[in-house]
Enzyme design. Structure first.
Site: not given
Ligand code: NAD
Length: 231
Positions: A107, A175-176, A201
């Site tokens: 992404h 973590g997705t 989680l």
């Molecule tokens: P999402 O936010 O949709 O899902 C996050 C997942 O992580 C959830 O299933 C949750 O249960 C799990 N989770 C949360 N905390 C956790 C932990 N400490 N340990 C393990 N699991 C944990 O994320 P996604 O599936 O990556 O999709 C989001 C989209 O938004 C992506 O396309 C991304 O590009 C973008 N995004 C990126 C960031 C970043 O770069 N850090 C942050 C927010 C959104």
């Protein structure tokens, strides 16, 4: 053994970066259609820039650091680089800061800007506005956008990702939420013989597609899992 790892926002949550799918269904208070689509950028580029400027500034704060999960993946890669591919949906730089060398950022990367005319990508840490000049050609104004893939755009290097998935012996999703396609479909590309592990989680809509599910925080469960794999 060929290993493919896919990380999502959850791996960076314990580093202080909010995930996308909060309970309110908003991303940092915004609907994604307002801030993370090509039509949003066409309609209101200032708002889109402001949104990503805020995200970028946050990532640059010194307390935003890789956690034990990012570090364990980087260490594992250093020892097994020929059989290990790290794919991330994250646009933060934490895998790179942890020392991972070969990160397939499907992404894009928020610490990069891209010219909307030429496609040229440059490292970028400052704010972007509709008046930002191209550093190589200062008379060209307002042509830079964050180098991130918006909803409705095709993620990067999909062919490479598909091929890696089809040849994987072990696929680990960390973590997705498994609701953002096509990333969510990668698990289905893996062969029937592939061991599929989900570290999250919570349960996700795709948990049933995995042969093993590990529930817990990435910073604890990822190092534990990779340690077991080494033995
Ligand atoms: P999402 O936010 O949709 O899902 C996050 C997942 O992580 C959830 O299933 C949750 O249960 C799990 N989770 C949360 N905390 C956790 C932990 N400490 N340990 C393990 N699991 C944990 O994320 P996604 O599936 O990556 O999709 C989001 C989209 O938004 C992506 O396309 C991304 O590009 C973008 N995004 C990126 C960031 C970043 O770069 N850090 C942050 C927010 C959104």
């Amino acid at each position: 053994m060929k290993i493919v790892v896919l990380t999502g926002a959850g791996i960076s949550a314990e580093s202080g970066i909010p995930t996308f799918r909060g309970s309110d269904g908003l991303w940092e208070g915004h609907r994604v259609e307002e801030v993370a689509t090509p039509s949003a950028f066409q309609k209101n580029p200032e708002l889109v820039h402001q949104f990503y400027n805020a995200r970028r500034r946050h990532l640059l704060q010194k307390e935003i650091r890789p956690n034990a999960a990012h570090l364990a993946l980087a260490e594992y890669e250093a020892e097994h680089d020929d059989e290990f591919l790290l794919i991330t949906q994250n646009i933060d730089p934490l895998h790179l800061l942890a020392g991972s060398k070969n990160v397939l950022a499907m992404h894009g990367q928020l610490m990069e800007a891209r010219c909307i005319e030429t496609g040229k990508v440059i490292p970028w840490k400052q704010d972007l506005t509709i008046h930002t000049p191209d550093p190589d050609l200062p008379t060209r104004i307002g042509r830079l956008r964050p180098n991130v893939v918006w909803f409705g755009e095709m993620p990067l290097r999909m062919h490479e990702i598909q091929q890696a998935a089809q040849n994987a012996d072990l696929f680990v999703a960390i973590g997705t939420s498994a609701v953002v396609y096509p990333a969510a479909g990668i698990v289905e590309e893996t062969p029937a013989t592939c061991q599929r592990v989900e570290i999250n989680l919570e349960e996700t809509p795709q948990s049933d597609a995995f042969t093993q599910t590990i529930r817990g925080p990435a910073s604890i469960e990822v190092p534990k899992f990779l340690n077991r794999l080494q033995r």
